[in-house]
Design a protein around this motif. Sequence first.
Motif, PDB file in Angstrom:
ATOM      1  N   PHE A   1      42.880  -2.308 -22.122  1.00  0.00           N
ATOM      2  CA  PHE A   1      43.254  -1.352 -21.091  1.00  0.00           C
ATOM      3  C   PHE A   1      42.105  -0.367 -20.899  1.00  0.00           C
TER       4      PHE A   1
ATOM      5  N   LEU B   1      52.949  -7.202 -16.201  1.00  0.00           N
ATOM      6  CA  LEU B   1      53.045  -5.845 -16.734  1.00  0.00           C
ATOM      7  C   LEU B   1      54.486  -5.570 -17.140  1.00  0.00           C
TER       8      LEU B   1
ATOM      9  N   TYR C   1      50.761  -5.365 -21.329  1.00  0.00           N
ATOM     10  CA  TYR C   1      50.392  -6.422 -20.397  1.00  0.00           C
ATOM     11  C   TYR C   1      50.277  -7.746 -21.129  1.00  0.00           C
TER      12      TYR C   1
ATOM     13  N   ALA D   1      53.977   0.978 -16.575  1.00  0.00           N
ATOM     14  CA  ALA D   1      53.435  -0.156 -17.321  1.00  0.00           C
ATOM     15  C   ALA D   1      52.989   0.298 -18.702  1.00  0.00           C
TER      16      ALA D   1
ATOM     17  N   ARG E   1      44.204   3.113 -13.577  1.00  0.00           N
ATOM     18  CA  ARG E   1      44.236   2.264 -14.768  1.00  0.00           C
ATOM     19  C   ARG E   1      43.948   0.822 -14.399  1.00  0.00           C
ATOM     20  N   TYR E   2      43.359   0.103 -15.357  1.00  0.00           N
ATOM     21  CA  TYR E   2      43.002  -1.299 -15.180  1.00  0.00           C
ATOM     22  C   TYR E   2      43.275  -2.071 -16.460  1.00  0.00           C
ATOM     23  N   VAL E   3      43.455  -3.382 -16.308  1.00  0.00           N
ATOM     24  CA  VAL E   3      43.320  -4.304 -17.426  1.00  0.00           C
ATOM     25  C   VAL E   3      41.955  -4.951 -17.213  1.00  0.00           C
TER      26      VAL E   3
ATOM     27  N   ASP F   1      56.013  -5.431 -13.049  1.00  0.00           N
ATOM     28  CA  ASP F   1      54.996  -5.655 -12.027  1.00  0.00           C
ATOM     29  C   ASP F   1      54.067  -6.755 -12.509  1.00  0.00           C
ATOM     30  N   SER F   2      53.125  -7.098 -11.670  1.00  0.00           N
ATOM     31  CA  SER F   2      52.062  -8.034 -12.055  1.00  0.00           C
ATOM     32  C   SER F   2      50.804  -7.620 -11.307  1.00  0.00           C
ATOM     33  N   THR F   3      49.694  -8.116 -11.780  1.00  0.00           N
ATOM     34  CA  THR F   3      48.421  -7.821 -11.148  1.00  0.00           C
ATOM     35  C   THR F   3      47.503  -9.023 -11.330  1.00  0.00           C
TER      36      THR F   3
ATOM     37  N   VAL G   1      46.078  -1.638 -12.164  1.00  0.00           N
ATOM     38  CA  VAL G   1      47.463  -1.416 -12.590  1.00  0.00           C
ATOM     39  C   VAL G   1      48.017  -0.262 -11.765  1.00  0.00           C
TER      40      VAL G   1
END
Length: 141
Positions: free
Chosen positions: A65, A95, A133, A130, A72-74, A104-106, A125
């Motif tokens: 993360f 997520l 993940y 979340a 925010r990001y993965v 959720d999803s990304t 994200v």
Amino acid sequence: MEKRQKVKANGKVLAWYFGILSVIILLLVYVALSDNKNTSGSFNGNTTVSGQNSKSNFELLGANFKKDGSIRYVVGRIKNTSGKDLSYARVDINLYDRNGNQIDSTFDNVKNLANNAVWSFKALVLDDKAYRYEIVEVTGY
């Protein structure tokens, strides 16, 4: 005269206590706000990769993360082990909230991923709830 000195001393002690109390309150507010935004300490990453195409054609070199300001990001790195150049590759990420519910999803994608090349992905994200993940699939053609 002695009364003035006591008042002066009491005023200094009182100011000192208020200063300490202010610092404690600021720290508590900071911790409370940080927890609501799910900082890296509370956003746990599970870097499991599933999906048949994922296992045979890609190698996950790591994921975690990342927070960039309030966004925010993965992020992670994936190596193309398919034995061929790919015109397109994609990573799909689910997520989950603190209770383990998918919320959720990304995803992220890249074009023209060469054989044995390493791709540094960065998936946005959007959901503030979340907490965890899971990388569910990496595909490419």
